[in-house]
Enzyme design. Structure first.
Site, short mmCIF file in Angstrom:
data_model
loop_
_atom_site.label_atom_id
_atom_site.label_comp_id
_atom_site.label_asym_id
_atom_site.label_seq_id
_atom_site.Cartn_x
_atom_site.Cartn_y
_atom_site.Cartn_z
CG HIS A 7 -1.85 1.13 1.24
ND1 HIS A 7 -2.74 1.38 0.23
CD2 HIS A 7 -1.99 2.12 2.14
CE1 HIS A 7 -3.41 2.49 0.52
NE2 HIS A 7 -2.97 2.95 1.66
CE LYS A 28 -9.89 7.60 -1.60
NZ LYS A 28 -9.49 6.20 -1.65
C1 R5P Z 1 -6.42 4.03 -0.78
O1 R5P Z 1 -5.53 4.71 -0.35
C2 R5P Z 1 -6.20 2.77 -1.57
O2 R5P Z 1 -5.23 2.93 -2.55
C3 R5P Z 1 -7.49 2.30 -2.17
O3 R5P Z 1 -7.95 3.27 -3.06
C4 R5P Z 1 -8.52 2.08 -1.11
O4 R5P Z 1 -7.97 1.41 -0.01
C5 R5P Z 1 -9.65 1.29 -1.66
O5 R5P Z 1 -10.61 1.15 -0.65
P1 R5P Z 1 -12.14 1.06 -1.01
O6 R5P Z 1 -12.25 0.05 -2.11
O7 R5P Z 1 -12.79 0.60 0.27
O8 R5P Z 1 -12.59 2.42 -1.42
#
Ligand code: R5P
Length: 331
Positions: A149, A211
């Site tokens: 991540h 976002k």
């Molecule tokens: C965020 O920092 C990650 O890169 C993903 O975008 C995120 O963890 C995705 O989570 P979800 O599918 O629950 O929006």
């Protein structure tokens, strides 16, 4: 009385066996199919391991082959149920250490608990660091992982970490689509490096969705930075968890005039409302890798590409003490 004669030396000893004899791959219960695929690539049998549960739910483990002197690779993504799979991994490593394995490499294609990688408010743990400490304390000598991540998590381990990217595998699939007017987009600012890397290799434009996370499963996309009107957009991210980010971003891109949106993500965690959200997502296709096994319902347009050949090559190179970074040129 004559001195008892020593029994003849059992030859060859583990130390005298060839390096290839001591090359072992085993798996916990998280993703045996991936481990088998890796073994098939390497031409090795998957080592026999029993992973069960005691009646009270505690994990019961036994490795049913000799591991003494082994160069052992334990394949176990720490995907949901995360705590179960993490604990299995720790016990497998402990078991190997006590069975006198020479070197233990934890192969963690998806590293769970990665999102808490800093203390960004009071009274919260740095879970990614604690989990790394546990893996090293259990006895792992190396870690092989994919699309962390955050890259800096490598530094949380006080042992060597080989950090692979699924990008070569995903990019090869995207190229088959033969998309023109292509723009690569990140669904948030945190993913910009990954998106830029894809954009560069695909000779495409770059965009970012602005976002904001408003809860564990809810996000709000407020703006798009970059030109997407009339373009084919490839949305790339490290993971889909509840699918809030990726589906919100798709809608935002469409509202800004994107022609078609294609999703490509490494880790398909798919929890909570993810499947339903992806079913209703106005994208063309969803490409994921098999770092995590898909269990239960799978969204219609989702396609899986295997990273087993990439992991197998990395494992073979680690075993032979060759450069793993050279892999990127190979794929
Ligand atoms: C965020 O920092 C990650 O890169 C993903 O975008 C995120 O963890 C995705 O989570 P979800 O599918 O629950 O929006």
């Amino acid at each position: 009385m004559p001195a008892p004669r020593l029994a003849p030396l059992p030859l060859p000893t583990a130390a005298m066996q060839s390096k290839e004899d001591r090359f072992k791959v085993l798996s916990g219960s998280a993703h045996p199919a991936l481990a088998s695929e890796i073994c098939a690539e390497l031409g090795l049998p998957l080592a026999k391991t029993y992973v069960g549960r005691f009646p009270d739910g505690e994990i019961d483990i036994k490795i049913e082959e000799d591991m003494r002197g082994g160069d052992v690779f334990v394949v176990q993504p720490t995907c949901p149920p995360v705590n179960e799979h993490l604990m299995e991994l720790l016990l497998l490593i402990d078991c190997l250490r006590r069975a006198s394995a020479d070197r233990i490499t934890a192969v963690i294609p998806y590293y769970g608990y990665a999102r808490k990688d800093r203390k960004d408010e009071g009274r919260v743990p740095i879970s990614a660091k604690l989990v790394a400490n546990c893996i090293v304390a259990a006895g792992a000598d190396r870690v092989l992982t994919m699309d962390l991540h955050a890259s800096q998590i490598q530094g949380f381990f006080d042992v060597p970490v080989d950090h692979l990217y699924a990008k070569p595998v995903i990019q090869a699939e995207v190229e088959k689509l033969g998309l023109d007017k292509l723009v690569v987009c990140s669904p948030d600012v945190g993913g910009i490096r990954l998106a830029r890397a894809y954009a560069r290799s695909l000779n495409a434009g770059l965009a970012i969705v602005d976002k904001r996370r408003v809860g564990a499963t809810e996000t709000v996309s407020e703006n798009v930075i970059g030109e997407v009107a009339g373009k084919n957009v490839l949305l790339v991210d490290d993971m889909i968890s509840t699918a809030g980010s990726i589906t919100e971003a798709t809608r935002m891109l469409q509202s800004r005039g994107a022609e078609r949106v294609y999703i490509a993500v490494t880790h398909a965690v798919l929890c909570g409302p993810a499947v339903e959200r992806l079913e209703n997502c106005p994208c063309e296709s969803i490409l994921v890798t098999n770092t995590i096994p898909l269990r239960g319902e799978v969204p219609n347009r989702l396609r899986v590409v295997s990273i087993a050949p990439l992991l197998a090559r990395a494992i073979a190179r680690i075993h032979r003490a060759e450069s793993v970074s050279a892999l990127f040129e190979e794929t």
